[in-house]
Design an enzyme around this catalytic site. Structure first.
Site, PDB file in Angstrom:
ATOM      1  N   SER A 136       0.800  -1.223   0.000  1.00 37.74           N
ATOM      2  CA  SER A 136       0.000   0.000   0.000  1.00 37.74           C
ATOM      3  C   SER A 136       0.835   1.278   0.000  1.00 37.74           C
ATOM      4  O   SER A 136       0.325   2.341  -0.306  1.00 37.74           O
ATOM      5  CB  SER A 136      -0.947   0.021   1.206  1.00 37.74           C
ATOM      6  OG  SER A 136      -0.208   0.139   2.400  1.00 37.74           O
TER       7      SER A 136
ATOM      8  N   HIS B  64       1.276   4.405   6.765  1.00 30.62           N
ATOM      9  CA  HIS B  64       0.671   5.252   5.736  1.00 30.62           C
ATOM     10  C   HIS B  64       1.086   6.712   5.920  1.00 30.62           C
ATOM     11  O   HIS B  64       1.604   7.102   6.953  1.00 30.62           O
ATOM     12  CB  HIS B  64      -0.854   5.128   5.747  1.00 30.62           C
ATOM     13  CG  HIS B  64      -1.339   3.872   5.086  1.00 30.62           C
ATOM     14  ND1 HIS B  64      -2.653   3.492   5.126  1.00 30.62           N
ATOM     15  CD2 HIS B  64      -0.698   2.918   4.370  1.00 30.62           C
ATOM     16  CE1 HIS B  64      -2.797   2.346   4.456  1.00 30.62           C
ATOM     17  NE2 HIS B  64      -1.615   1.982   4.001  1.00 30.62           N
TER      18      HIS B  64
ATOM     19  N   ASP C 262      -7.786   6.368   4.725  1.00 30.26           N
ATOM     20  CA  ASP C 262      -7.848   5.226   5.644  1.00 30.26           C
ATOM     21  C   ASP C 262      -9.059   5.184   6.558  1.00 30.26           C
ATOM     22  O   ASP C 262      -9.101   4.355   7.476  1.00 30.26           O
ATOM     23  CB  ASP C 262      -6.593   5.212   6.535  1.00 30.26           C
ATOM     24  CG  ASP C 262      -5.340   4.877   5.757  1.00 30.26           C
ATOM     25  OD1 ASP C 262      -5.435   4.453   4.600  1.00 30.26           O
ATOM     26  OD2 ASP C 262      -4.248   5.051   6.330  1.00 30.26           O
TER      27      ASP C 262
END
Length: 173
Positions: free
Chosen positions: A50, A89, A115
């Site tokens: 990701s 992230h 998210d």
């Protein structure tokens, strides 16, 4: 072939102490890094794609949690309430700060959406102090693949432990 029975009691005690020393040294290094970085987990492994191209699966990340004024664009690692796996992230929005608690919205570089679907039920943002483990300050590419292989293949753990046991048994000083 040598066996544990061929060791004198003194050699056996030395081997056990050696093994204990290695384990305690590793534990102390881990705890020392955690204290220095102010993070319960100062080193993490990227488990998904990701964050590509910034970080690939298997990259080993070093975290720092001393500066709590996280900026947009900074890569953070956070825990979601009720889940054990940390998520790596990038911060895409921030709210508050100063007198009000800093809240963050994150997104994987390789993901289409932010998210909010990954956060705990009813949670729209991350609380910087409660949810974030640390900010990424460095990485070593692909070194974490060993951890991924061991977690995805439990039989490999047993083989590695067996090999370590054999090496300890065969080691002579």
């Amino acid at each position: 072939m040598l066996s544990m029975l061929s060791f004198s009691p003194r050699q056996l005690a030395a081997q056990c102490l050696n093994f204990g020393l290695v384990l305690s040294t590793a534990f102390m290094l881990w705890k020392g890094l955690g204290i220095a970085a102010n993070s319960p987990s100062p080193i993490v492994v990227v488990l998904s794609g990701s964050m590509e191209p910034a970080f690939a699966r298997g990259d080993l990340l070093f975290l720092w949690n001393r500066g709590l004024d996280t900026q947009i664009g900074e890569v953070v690692v956070y825990n979601v309430k009720g889940k054990d796996i940390p998520i790596v992230h990038r911060v895409v929005r921030r709210f508050g700060g100063g007198a009000t608690p800093l809240r963050l919205l994150t997104k994987g570089d390789n993901n289409a959406a932010d998210d909010t679907e990954l956060y705990a039920r009813g949670q729209d943002f991350l609380d910087r102090e409660e949810d974030v483990i640390g900010s990424v300050v460095g990485f070593v590419p692909f070194v974490g693949y060993v951890t991924i292989l061991l977690s995805e293949n439990p039989w490999l753990k047993k083989v590695m432990i067996g090999l370590m046991g054999v090496m300890i048994a065969l080691q002579r000083e």
